[in-house]
Scaffold this motif. Structure first.
Motif, mmCIF file in Angstrom:
data_model
loop_
_atom_site.group_PDB
_atom_site.id
_atom_site.type_symbol
_atom_site.label_atom_id
_atom_site.label_comp_id
_atom_site.label_asym_id
_atom_site.label_seq_id
_atom_site.Cartn_x
_atom_site.Cartn_y
_atom_site.Cartn_z
ATOM 1 N N ALA A 283 41.992 36.660 37.583
ATOM 2 C CA ALA A 283 40.847 36.955 37.294
ATOM 3 C C ALA A 283 40.598 37.934 36.603
ATOM 4 N N ALA B 182 42.433 31.970 37.651
ATOM 5 C CA ALA B 182 41.074 32.004 37.470
ATOM 6 C C ALA B 182 40.349 31.444 38.807
ATOM 7 N N PRO C 169 36.289 30.904 34.667
ATOM 8 C CA PRO C 169 37.604 30.424 34.444
ATOM 9 C C PRO C 169 38.005 30.649 32.779
ATOM 10 N N ALA D 111 38.825 33.822 31.620
ATOM 11 C CA ALA D 111 40.181 34.159 31.821
ATOM 12 C C ALA D 111 41.338 33.560 31.396
#
Length: 357
Positions: A163, A292, A301, A304
């Protein structure tokens, strides 16, 4: 009219333990010893598991700023640090500790130049001169990758992130801040940060909770509905402990994140000029992964996984998607079968592969 079902003895016991007796989760830390210290740096080596043969090269866990290092050691039964130890992997953790005095004013460059490099060298020395895998959550991943890009002589075998954000134009929560900053040219927030010196720990906690506001608003009802589920209640307690005990965020680092990442989105280009070094992600030649969270509202997502477009020199870039929000993807109840498996597989794949020259 149906008579409401009376709470079971188990649910009453669970709620009593959760609300009155101090909790259900075992928050005992995985045993470790401090093997090195420095300014905002306490390096821990986790004790080996009894009866487990050591295998693999060492891993150094790198937390983000503002969060307790306990994010990697949430509770007994759900600890990433313990999971590595149980597999026989030599496991280390760098802990910045609560920032005090002048340490509240440090910038990102302090951690990239003066915290992680000596910690990585010490881990390598302690492990017999072997290379080191870095595993970082959120900003910890950015610090790990930035250190790898700047200090290419360090014995870093790979960088695994969870993350970690790289393109904040894909973060909808920041759009109001970005619009306001255009009107004020960023002076209002920037001046406030300079005046404050650092972001106090309670404010950091509120900020993290705000990213999951619907969850917190529904919490009383959720606890009641899940009153029979002792494992669920233990997880809630452990997460609350992390969220309620965040650490102060250093002022200069906060200003850098606000101006250079949130407003100007410089990291999305893969190149950031620091006070002493240029961070160019295209120069990274080690394997990299960024997991993610599927429901992560803080680092979606797309924010990331943008890093995959920047690592043109890496021999292996992996961008998995796993269940969970910002903390849940790292240490939620589904993490051992998802995110942690991605981490284990990635590190094991590169245990024997030598670093590029």
């Amino acid at each position: 009219m149906a008579t409401p079902k009376a709470p079971s003895k188990q649910s009453v016991l669970n709620l009593w333990d959760f609300l009155v007796k101090g909790g259900i989760a075992d928050l005992t830390r995985t045993p470790s010893e401090v093997i090195d210290t420095g300014r905002t740096r306490e390096l821990h080596r986790y004790d080996k598991a009894k009866g487990v043969r050591s295998k693999g090269i060492p891993v150094l866990l790198v937390p983000p700023l503002g969060s307790q290092a306990k994010c990697f050691d949430l509770r007994q039964g759900l600890s990433l640090a313990q999971a590595f130890v149980d597999r026989g992997r030599p496991t280390y953790l760098v802990d910045y500790g609560p920032l005090r005095g002048e340490d509240r004013l440090v910038g990102i460059e302090h951690f990239v130049n003066d915290v992680l490099p000596p910690a990585i060298r010490k881990v390598s020395e302690d492990a017999g001169g072997r290379d080191v895998h870095l595993v970082g959550w959120c900003m910890g991943g950015l610090l790990s990758l930035g250190t790898t890009a700047v200090h290419r002589d360090l014995p870093i075998r790979s960088v695994a992130m969870v993350a970690s954000p790289f393109d904040l134009s894909k973060q909808p929560l920041l759009r109001p801040v970005q619009v306001a900053s255009k009107v004020t040219r960023g002076k209002v927030v920037g001046s406030a940060l300079k005046a404050a010196g650092s972001v106090p720990a309670p404010v950091v906690s509120i900020g993290f909770k705000a990213t999951a506001l619907p969850t917190y608003l529904k919490k009383p009802r959720t606890l009641w509905n899940k009153r029979e589920d002792r494992e669920f209640l233990g997880q809630v307690q452990a997460v609350d402990h992390i969220m309620n005990n965040m650490l102060a965020y250093p002022g200069r680092a906060t200003l850098q994140v606000y101006q250079r990442l949130a407003l100007r989105n410089e990291l999305a280009t893969g190149r950031i000029q620091g006070p002493n070094h240029l961070i160019d992600l295209a120069t990274v030649t080690v394997p990299v992964m960024n997991v993610a969270g599927r429901t992560d509202v803080l680092v979606p997502p797309a924010a990331a996984h943008h890093v995959g477009e920047l690592l043109t020199g890496s021999p292996d870039v992996r961008l998995p998607l796993a269940p969970g929000g910002h903390l849940g993807v790292l240490t939620g109840t589904k993490a051992p079968e998802t995110t942690w498996l991605h981490l284990h597989e990635f590190l094991e794949a590169h245990d024997r592969r030598r670093r590029s020259a």
